[in-house]
Design an enzyme around this catalytic site. Structure first.
Site, PDB file in Angstrom:
ATOM      1  N   CYS A 133       5.021  33.929  22.210  1.00 27.11           N
ATOM      2  CA  CYS A 133       3.753  33.318  22.589  1.00 27.11           C
ATOM      3  C   CYS A 133       2.652  34.365  22.807  1.00 27.11           C
ATOM      4  O   CYS A 133       2.128  34.886  21.832  1.00 27.11           O
ATOM      5  CB  CYS A 133       3.957  32.410  23.799  1.00 27.11           C
ATOM      6  SG  CYS A 133       2.659  31.176  23.947  1.00 27.11           S
ATOM      7  N   HIS A 175       8.943  29.581  23.269  1.00 25.24           N
ATOM      8  CA  HIS A 175       9.618  30.374  24.305  1.00 25.24           C
ATOM      9  C   HIS A 175      11.133  30.180  24.283  1.00 25.24           C
ATOM     10  O   HIS A 175      11.665  29.411  25.096  1.00 25.24           O
ATOM     11  CB  HIS A 175       9.108  29.961  25.688  1.00 25.24           C
ATOM     12  CG  HIS A 175       7.691  30.335  25.952  1.00 25.24           C
ATOM     13  ND1 HIS A 175       7.320  31.564  26.445  1.00 25.24           N
ATOM     14  CD2 HIS A 175       6.544  29.641  25.764  1.00 25.24           C
ATOM     15  CE1 HIS A 175       6.007  31.620  26.571  1.00 25.24           C
ATOM     16  NE2 HIS A 175       5.510  30.459  26.168  1.00 25.24           N
ATOM     17  N   GLU A 222      13.258  32.036  25.480  1.00 26.57           N
ATOM     18  CA  GLU A 222      13.788  32.528  26.772  1.00 26.57           C
ATOM     19  C   GLU A 222      13.801  31.434  27.832  1.00 26.57           C
ATOM     20  O   GLU A 222      14.409  31.599  28.876  1.00 26.57           O
ATOM     21  CB  GLU A 222      12.982  33.753  27.246  1.00 26.57           C
ATOM     22  CG  GLU A 222      11.570  33.474  27.763  1.00 26.57           C
ATOM     23  CD  GLU A 222      10.536  33.266  26.650  1.00 26.57           C
ATOM     24  OE1 GLU A 222      10.922  33.160  25.480  1.00 26.57           O
ATOM     25  OE2 GLU A 222       9.334  33.190  26.987  1.00 26.57           O
TER      26      GLU A 222
HETATM   27  N1  GLN Z   1      -2.373  30.906  25.998  1.00 23.45           N
HETATM   28  C1  GLN Z   1      -1.833  32.225  26.198  1.00 23.45           C
HETATM   29  C2  GLN Z   1      -2.672  33.280  25.478  1.00 23.45           C
HETATM   30  O1  GLN Z   1      -3.509  32.943  24.708  1.00 23.45           O
HETATM   31  C3  GLN Z   1      -0.395  32.296  25.699  1.00 23.45           C
HETATM   32  C4  GLN Z   1       0.458  31.328  26.455  1.00 23.45           C
HETATM   33  C5  GLN Z   1       1.897  31.706  26.600  1.00 23.45           C
HETATM   34  O2  GLN Z   1       2.300  32.860  26.424  1.00 23.45           O
HETATM   35  N2  GLN Z   1       2.712  30.745  26.953  1.00 23.45           N
HETATM   36  O3  GLN Z   1      -2.499  34.414  25.723  1.00 23.45           O
END
Ligand code: GLN
Length: 205
Positions: free
Chosen positions: A78, A169, A171
């Site tokens: 992410c 994710h 994890e």
């Molecule tokens: N929205 C976050 C970003 O732009 C990422 C979100 C996440 O890691 N769950 O950095």
């Protein structure tokens, strides 16, 4: 084998628990010294702009690029995937540029009610559980990038050489498949593991 987990903010503990479960030695990285002698580095979820600020101020950006140059494996989930991307939009942001993908931030999955989807992957026969929390959308995948998993027809897990990026994710699930795959990348030579066998699984699903 020693794997580092960037531990600025976000869900680095969850990656630590997953690696502990898999019996892998790992350290939480907060300094340049922490990046020494690693076979791999995890860039966790969280707020990518906060991670970027920390990495820039601490001089860690170039050190992470150097780790990649000397054959270390990188795994971003992410926010981590955003940091690895070559191009970041919505809003634009600097990045490590180690994976030839373009991402748009905050595309789907709300912060409070994360979105759980199941999608096909090349890593196993059964669908993969994917938790999305304000996830980036991978809008472009370069020719040297392999798509390892999709959700609703969109790439969500991609790999370029020894760089692995997930917009979800793994994890935060019980399924260790993606982490096991990353650990194979850490242990392998510069091009890493083959996926020909599992390619069939994705095509036939
Ligand atoms: N929205 C976050 C970003 O732009 C990422 C979100 C996440 O890691 N769950 O950095």
């Amino acid at each position: 084998m020693k794997v580092g987990i960037l531990a600025v903010q976000g869900d680095f503990e969850a990656h630590g628990q997953m690696l502990s479960r898999l019996g892998v030695e790992h350290i939480f990285v907060r300094t340049l010294a922490g990046l020494a002698n690693l076979e791999g580095l995890v860039l966790p979820g969280g707020e990518s702009s906060t991670h970027l600020k920390f990495l820039t101020e601490g001089g860690l950006l170039d050190a992470i690029r150097e780790l990649a140059r000397r054959g270390g494996a990188l795994f971003g989930t992410c926010a981590g995937a955003i940091l690895l991307a070559r191009e970041v939009k919505n809003p634009p942001q600097t990045s490590l540029g180690l994976a030839d993908i373009s991402v748009a931030r905050n595309a789907y999955g709300r912060q409070v009610a994360s979105q759980v989807l199941w999608g096909p992957s090349k890593l196993k026969e059964a669908p993969l559980e994917m938790v999305f929390i304000r996830a980036p959308l991978i809008e472009r995948v370069g020719s040297g990038v392999e798509v390892l998993a999709e959700s609703e027809g969109r790439p969500v897990l991609v790999r370029q050489d020894k760089v692995l990026a997930a917009t979800f994710h793994p994890e935060l699930t019980e399924d260790a498949t993606v982490h096991e795959y990353f650990l194979q990348m850490c242990a392998s030579g510069s091009r890493g593991v083959q996926t020909a066998e599992s390619t069939k699984a994705m095509r036939s699903s």
